[in-house]
Motif scaffolding. Structure first.
Motif, PDB file in Angstrom:
ATOM      1  N   LYS A 113       2.332  14.847   7.606  1.00 30.75           N
ATOM      2  CA  LYS A 113       2.318  16.116   6.921  1.00 30.75           C
ATOM      3  C   LYS A 113       2.921  16.109   5.530  1.00 30.75           C
ATOM      4  CE  LYS A 113       1.760  19.034  10.836  1.00 30.75           C
ATOM      5  NZ  LYS A 113       2.506  20.295  11.734  1.00 30.75           N
ATOM      6  N   SER A 114       4.202  15.382   5.550  1.00 25.61           N
ATOM      7  CA  SER A 114       5.122  15.433   4.499  1.00 25.61           C
ATOM      8  C   SER A 114       5.391  13.922   4.338  1.00 25.61           C
ATOM      9  CB  SER A 114       6.255  16.030   4.317  1.00 25.61           C
ATOM     10  OG  SER A 114       7.214  15.851   5.239  1.00 25.61           O
ATOM     11  N   CYS A 115       5.096  13.122   5.125  1.00 25.16           N
ATOM     12  CA  CYS A 115       5.559  11.487   5.108  1.00 25.16           C
ATOM     13  C   CYS A 115       4.528  10.681   4.650  1.00 25.16           C
ATOM     14  CB  CYS A 115       5.894  11.294   6.439  1.00 25.16           C
ATOM     15  SG  CYS A 115       6.446   9.573   6.581  1.00 25.16           S
ATOM     16  N   ILE A 116       4.863   9.971   3.392  1.00 26.81           N
ATOM     17  CA  ILE A 116       3.837   8.853   2.927  1.00 26.81           C
ATOM     18  C   ILE A 116       4.446   7.762   3.336  1.00 26.81           C
ATOM     19  CG2 ILE A 116       2.777   7.862   1.020  1.00 26.81           C
ATOM     20  CD1 ILE A 116       3.683  10.674  -0.481  1.00 26.81           C
ATOM     21  N   ARG A 117       3.771   6.534   4.448  1.00 24.69           N
ATOM     22  CA  ARG A 117       4.321   5.416   4.830  1.00 24.69           C
ATOM     23  C   ARG A 117       3.782   4.595   3.994  1.00 24.69           C
ATOM     24  NH1 ARG A 117       3.785   9.016   8.996  1.00 24.69           N
ATOM     25  NH2 ARG A 117       1.471   8.826   9.177  1.00 24.69           N
ATOM     26  N   PHE A 118       4.727   3.338   3.697  1.00 27.28           N
ATOM     27  CA  PHE A 118       4.240   2.140   3.246  1.00 27.28           C
ATOM     28  C   PHE A 118       4.604   0.783   4.221  1.00 27.28           C
ATOM     29  CE2 PHE A 118       5.007   5.257  -0.123  1.00 27.28           C
ATOM     30  CZ  PHE A 118       3.714   5.290  -0.969  1.00 27.28           C
ATOM     31  N   ARG A 119       3.768   0.219   4.681  1.00 25.15           N
ATOM     32  CA  ARG A 119       4.088  -0.607   5.822  1.00 25.15           C
ATOM     33  C   ARG A 119       4.225  -2.121   4.860  1.00 25.15           C
ATOM     34  NH1 ARG A 119       3.506   1.533  10.653  1.00 25.15           N
ATOM     35  NH2 ARG A 119       2.233   3.229  10.709  1.00 25.15           N
ATOM     36  N   ASN A 120       3.648  -2.189   3.653  1.00 29.28           N
ATOM     37  CA  ASN A 120       3.653  -3.212   2.984  1.00 29.28           C
ATOM     38  C   ASN A 120       4.423  -2.798   1.505  1.00 29.28           C
ATOM     39  OD1 ASN A 120       3.528  -5.411   1.142  1.00 29.28           O
ATOM     40  ND2 ASN A 120       1.512  -6.114   1.697  1.00 29.28           N
ATOM     41  N   PRO A 121       5.690  -3.093   1.221  1.00 24.94           N
ATOM     42  CA  PRO A 121       6.310  -2.632   0.019  1.00 24.94           C
ATOM     43  C   PRO A 121       5.722  -3.032  -1.328  1.00 24.94           C
ATOM     44  CG  PRO A 121       7.988  -3.949   1.415  1.00 24.94           C
ATOM     45  CD  PRO A 121       6.542  -4.019   2.228  1.00 24.94           C
ATOM     46  N   ASP A 122       4.875  -4.149  -1.166  1.00 28.06           N
ATOM     47  CA  ASP A 122       3.885  -4.526  -2.342  1.00 28.06           C
ATOM     48  C   ASP A 122       2.939  -3.410  -2.822  1.00 28.06           C
ATOM     49  OD1 ASP A 122       5.396  -6.721  -2.468  1.00 28.06           O
ATOM     50  OD2 ASP A 122       3.792  -8.136  -1.471  1.00 28.06           O
ATOM     51  N   HIS A 123       2.658  -2.353  -1.832  1.00 29.96           N
ATOM     52  CA  HIS A 123       1.492  -1.669  -2.055  1.00 29.96           C
ATOM     53  C   HIS A 123       2.246  -0.040  -2.519  1.00 29.96           C
ATOM     54  CE1 HIS A 123      -0.941  -4.108   0.800  1.00 29.96           C
ATOM     55  NE2 HIS A 123      -1.119  -4.318  -0.417  1.00 29.96           N
ATOM     56  N   ILE A 124       3.664  -0.095  -2.829  1.00 31.06           N
ATOM     57  CA  ILE A 124       3.970   1.283  -3.052  1.00 31.06           C
ATOM     58  C   ILE A 124       3.684   1.477  -4.334  1.00 31.06           C
ATOM     59  CG2 ILE A 124       6.178   2.584  -3.499  1.00 31.06           C
ATOM     60  CD1 ILE A 124       7.501   0.704  -1.536  1.00 31.06           C
ATOM     61  N   PRO A 125       2.980   2.502  -4.785  1.00 26.89           N
ATOM     62  CA  PRO A 125       2.511   3.128  -5.879  1.00 26.89           C
ATOM     63  C   PRO A 125       3.653   3.873  -6.950  1.00 26.89           C
ATOM     64  CG  PRO A 125       1.556   4.819  -4.667  1.00 26.89           C
ATOM     65  CD  PRO A 125       2.359   3.470  -3.796  1.00 26.89           C
ATOM     66  N   TYR A 126       4.842   2.872  -7.500  1.00 20.65           N
ATOM     67  CA  TYR A 126       5.777   3.723  -8.181  1.00 20.65           C
ATOM     68  C   TYR A 126       5.587   4.522  -9.054  1.00 20.65           C
ATOM     69  CZ  TYR A 126       8.377  -0.215  -5.277  1.00 20.65           C
ATOM     70  OH  TYR A 126       8.698  -0.931  -4.649  1.00 20.65           O
ATOM     71  N   GLU A 127       4.569   4.251  -9.885  1.00 16.89           N
ATOM     72  CA  GLU A 127       4.195   4.986 -11.145  1.00 16.89           C
ATOM     73  C   GLU A 127       3.850   6.566 -10.639  1.00 16.89           C
ATOM     74  OE1 GLU A 127       0.902   5.419 -14.332  1.00 16.89           O
ATOM     75  OE2 GLU A 127       1.886   3.388 -14.148  1.00 16.89           O
ATOM     76  N   LEU A 128       2.944   6.394  -9.468  1.00 19.92           N
ATOM     77  CA  LEU A 128       2.366   7.683  -9.124  1.00 19.92           C
ATOM     78  C   LEU A 128       3.596   8.575  -8.095  1.00 19.92           C
ATOM     79  CD1 LEU A 128       0.051   9.526  -8.304  1.00 19.92           C
ATOM     80  CD2 LEU A 128      -0.396   8.154  -5.986  1.00 19.92           C
ATOM     81  N   ILE A 129       4.424   7.782  -7.551  1.00 17.08           N
ATOM     82  CA  ILE A 129       5.405   8.766  -6.798  1.00 17.08           C
ATOM     83  C   ILE A 129       6.505   9.152  -7.786  1.00 17.08           C
ATOM     84  CG2 ILE A 129       7.791   8.236  -5.233  1.00 17.08           C
ATOM     85  CD1 ILE A 129       4.778   8.037  -3.941  1.00 17.08           C
TER      86      ILE A 129
END
Length: 151
Positions: A113-129
Motif C-alpha cells: 500500500k505505501s511500501c516500495i521494496r527493493f530486494r536488490n539495491p542495484d535496482h533502486i531508482p534514486y532519481e525517481l525516488i
C-alpha cells in the motif's frame, strides 16, 4: 527487522554493510528533493521524514504525541524499503509512480500500500525516488491526510 537507533547516523552504522551506501544515497536524494517544512528524524524505528508538530500540532491520529509521518526508509530483513504515505493516500500520485517506474527499472515493481521494496539495491531508482519525494509539500500532505486518512 527493528534496529534500535536514536539518530539516522546511528541507524546507518547499525545496518548491514551492503545496505549502508544505498540507505545513505536514499537519505540524500530524499533530503535534497523534499519540500521545505518536513523534518528528518527517527520514526517507527526507521529514518523518517515527518510533518513536525510546529506545522501540524494534531500529530498522527493513531499516536498524536508523534509527528505526522510522510516518508520512511528502512533496511528490512530481505529488502530495503521506502514507505511513502502520500502514495497510499493519492491515487493520482500512485498511478504516476507506477507509470514512471518501468522507465527507470527493468525489474517488476514490488509494492504494498505505501511500501516500495527493493530486494536488490542495484535496482533502486534514486532519481525517481527523489522526484517522488518532491511531489508533495507538508501542507498538501496535511490536507490529503485529513481528507483521506484521518477522516
Amino acid at each position: 527487522m527493528k534496529i534500535e537507533a536514536h539518530s539516522p547516523e546511528e541507524y546507518i552504522q547499525k545496518i548491514p554493510e551492503e545496505r549502508k551506501e544505498p540507505i545513505k544515497k536514499l537519505r540524500s536524494v530524499i533530503s535534497d528533493n523534499l519540500p521545505e517544512g518536513f523534518k528528518e528524524q527517527m520514526s517507527y524505528g526507521m529514518i523518517g521524514y515527518v510533518v513536525p508538530h510546529s506545522l501540524y500540532p494534531d500529530g498522527y491520529h493513531v499516536t498524536p504525541e508523534l509527528p505526522l509521518p510522510f516518508i520512511n526508509i528502512a533496511s528490512q530483513k530481505n529488502h530495503i524499503a521506502v514507505y511513502h504515505s502520500g502514495i497510499y493516500a493519492d491515487d493520482e500520485l500512485m498511478n504516476w509512480f507506477k507509470g514512471e517506474y518501468p522507465k527507470h527499472v527493468k525489474t517488476k515493481l514490488d509494492m504494498g500500500k505505501s511500501c516500495i521494496r527493493f530486494r536488490n539495491p542495484d535496482h533502486i531508482p534514486y532519481e525517481l525516488i527523489g522526484e517522488l519525494a518532491g511531489k508533495m509539500t507538508p501542507g498538501e500532505w496535511i490536507e490529503l491526510y485529513e481528507k483521506n486518512i484521518k477522516g
